[in-house]
Write a protein that holds these residues in place. Structure first.
Motif, PDB file in Angstrom:
ATOM      1  N   ASN A  49       0.832  -1.206   0.000  1.00  9.91           N
ATOM      2  CA  ASN A  49       0.000   0.000   0.000  1.00  9.91           C
ATOM      3  C   ASN A  49       0.863   1.252   0.000  1.00  9.91           C
ATOM      4  O   ASN A  49       1.990   1.232   0.497  1.00  9.91           O
ATOM      5  CB  ASN A  49      -0.869   0.037   1.277  1.00  9.91           C
ATOM      6  CG  ASN A  49      -1.806  -1.145   1.380  1.00  9.91           C
ATOM      7  OD1 ASN A  49      -2.881  -1.148   0.814  1.00  9.91           O
ATOM      8  ND2 ASN A  49      -1.376  -2.174   2.105  1.00  9.91           N
ATOM      9  N   GLU A  50       0.309   2.326  -0.544  1.00 11.15           N
ATOM     10  CA  GLU A  50       0.971   3.624  -0.419  1.00 11.15           C
ATOM     11  C   GLU A  50       0.590   4.185   0.950  1.00 11.15           C
ATOM     12  O   GLU A  50      -0.550   4.589   1.171  1.00 11.15           O
ATOM     13  CB  GLU A  50       0.530   4.584  -1.519  1.00 11.15           C
ATOM     14  CG  GLU A  50       1.219   5.926  -1.407  1.00 11.15           C
ATOM     15  CD  GLU A  50       0.743   6.943  -2.434  1.00 11.15           C
ATOM     16  OE1 GLU A  50       1.284   8.055  -2.435  1.00 11.15           O
ATOM     17  OE2 GLU A  50      -0.171   6.628  -3.219  1.00 11.15           O
ATOM     18  N   HIS A  52       1.278   6.980   3.822  1.00  8.14           N
ATOM     19  CA  HIS A  52       1.862   8.308   3.986  1.00  8.14           C
ATOM     20  C   HIS A  52       2.537   8.482   5.336  1.00  8.14           C
ATOM     21  O   HIS A  52       3.621   9.057   5.431  1.00  8.14           O
ATOM     22  CB  HIS A  52       0.784   9.377   3.790  1.00  8.14           C
ATOM     23  CG  HIS A  52       0.158   9.316   2.437  1.00  8.14           C
ATOM     24  ND1 HIS A  52      -0.943   8.520   2.174  1.00  8.14           N
ATOM     25  CD2 HIS A  52       0.489   9.902   1.273  1.00  8.14           C
ATOM     26  CE1 HIS A  52      -1.261   8.644   0.899  1.00  8.14           C
ATOM     27  NE2 HIS A  52      -0.397   9.470   0.317  1.00  8.14           N
ATOM     28  N   SER A  76       9.712   1.725   1.988  1.00 10.39           N
ATOM     29  CA  SER A  76       8.868   2.854   1.569  1.00 10.39           C
ATOM     30  C   SER A  76       9.494   4.168   2.051  1.00 10.39           C
ATOM     31  O   SER A  76       9.069   4.733   3.057  1.00 10.39           O
ATOM     32  CB  SER A  76       7.465   2.665   2.160  1.00 10.39           C
ATOM     33  OG  SER A  76       6.623   3.722   1.801  1.00 10.39           O
ATOM     34  N   GLN A  78       9.267   7.171   1.221  1.00 17.18           N
ATOM     35  CA  GLN A  78       8.418   8.362   1.290  1.00 17.18           C
ATOM     36  C   GLN A  78       7.528   8.375   2.531  1.00 17.18           C
ATOM     37  O   GLN A  78       6.966   9.406   2.887  1.00 17.18           O
ATOM     38  CB  GLN A  78       7.554   8.503   0.023  1.00 17.18           C
ATOM     39  CG  GLN A  78       6.374   7.556  -0.063  1.00 17.18           C
ATOM     40  CD  GLN A  78       6.719   6.126  -0.482  1.00 17.18           C
ATOM     41  OE1 GLN A  78       7.875   5.789  -0.714  1.00 17.18           O
ATOM     42  NE2 GLN A  78       5.701   5.287  -0.567  1.00 17.18           N
ATOM     43  N   THR A  79       7.387   7.221   3.202  1.00 17.24           N
ATOM     44  CA  THR A  79       6.543   7.150   4.399  1.00 17.24           C
ATOM     45  C   THR A  79       7.226   7.858   5.559  1.00 17.24           C
ATOM     46  O   THR A  79       8.422   7.678   5.785  1.00 17.24           O
ATOM     47  CB  THR A  79       6.254   5.684   4.776  1.00 17.24           C
ATOM     48  OG1 THR A  79       5.584   5.051   3.681  1.00 17.24           O
ATOM     49  CG2 THR A  79       5.376   5.598   6.015  1.00 17.24           C
TER      50      THR A  79
END
Length: 132
Positions: A49-50, A52, A76, A78-79
């Motif tokens: 999953n993307e 945040h 991930s 960017q998380t």
């Protein structure tokens, strides 16, 4: 990004009550919460999953929260991560700081005011937008 709808937040906590309360709060705030009970499960969620922002408990069975953040950051990058711990004398280790976590991202349980978590999510999501 003032509107947080569409923002996915991973809640990693082995305590069912904490996990469910955070999940319900985030849903009420219009976010998309995903939950995990341990680090291994959370890494799978992160990979599929993307996500945040992750709200991560530090004391977990098996993989500790700090180890999850380091591995999760690799899966991930960017998380962004929030530390959510019951340890009142928690010290932020260098390997977590190297993943972008600051003292402003550390919250001690139980939180009397959940709005500070929303403010942190808002700040972290906006940092992610401005860093891209």
């Amino acid at each position: 990004m003032d509107d947080l709808s569409g923002i996915t937040v991973l809640v990693l906590d082995d305590e069912q009550m904490v996990r469910e309360n955070l999940e319900a709060f985030l849903e009420d705030e219009g976010l998309n919460p995903l939950t995990a009970t341990n680090g291994e499960e959370a890494l799978t969620v992160l990979a599929k999953n993307e996500v945040h922002v992750g709200i991560i408990d530090m004391r977990l069975p098996g993989m500790a929260g700090s180890e999850f953040i380091v591995k999760g950051h690799k899966v991930s990058p960017q998380t962004r991560f929030i530390v959510h711990t019951g340890s009142t004398n928690y010290k932020l280790p260098r390997e977590i700081r190297d993943c972008g976590v600051t003292h402003d991202d550390v919250f001690i349980k139980p939180l009397a005011d959940m709005n500070i978590v929303m403010e942190a999510i808002h700040r972290l999501v906006n940092q992610g937008v401005s860093n891209t």
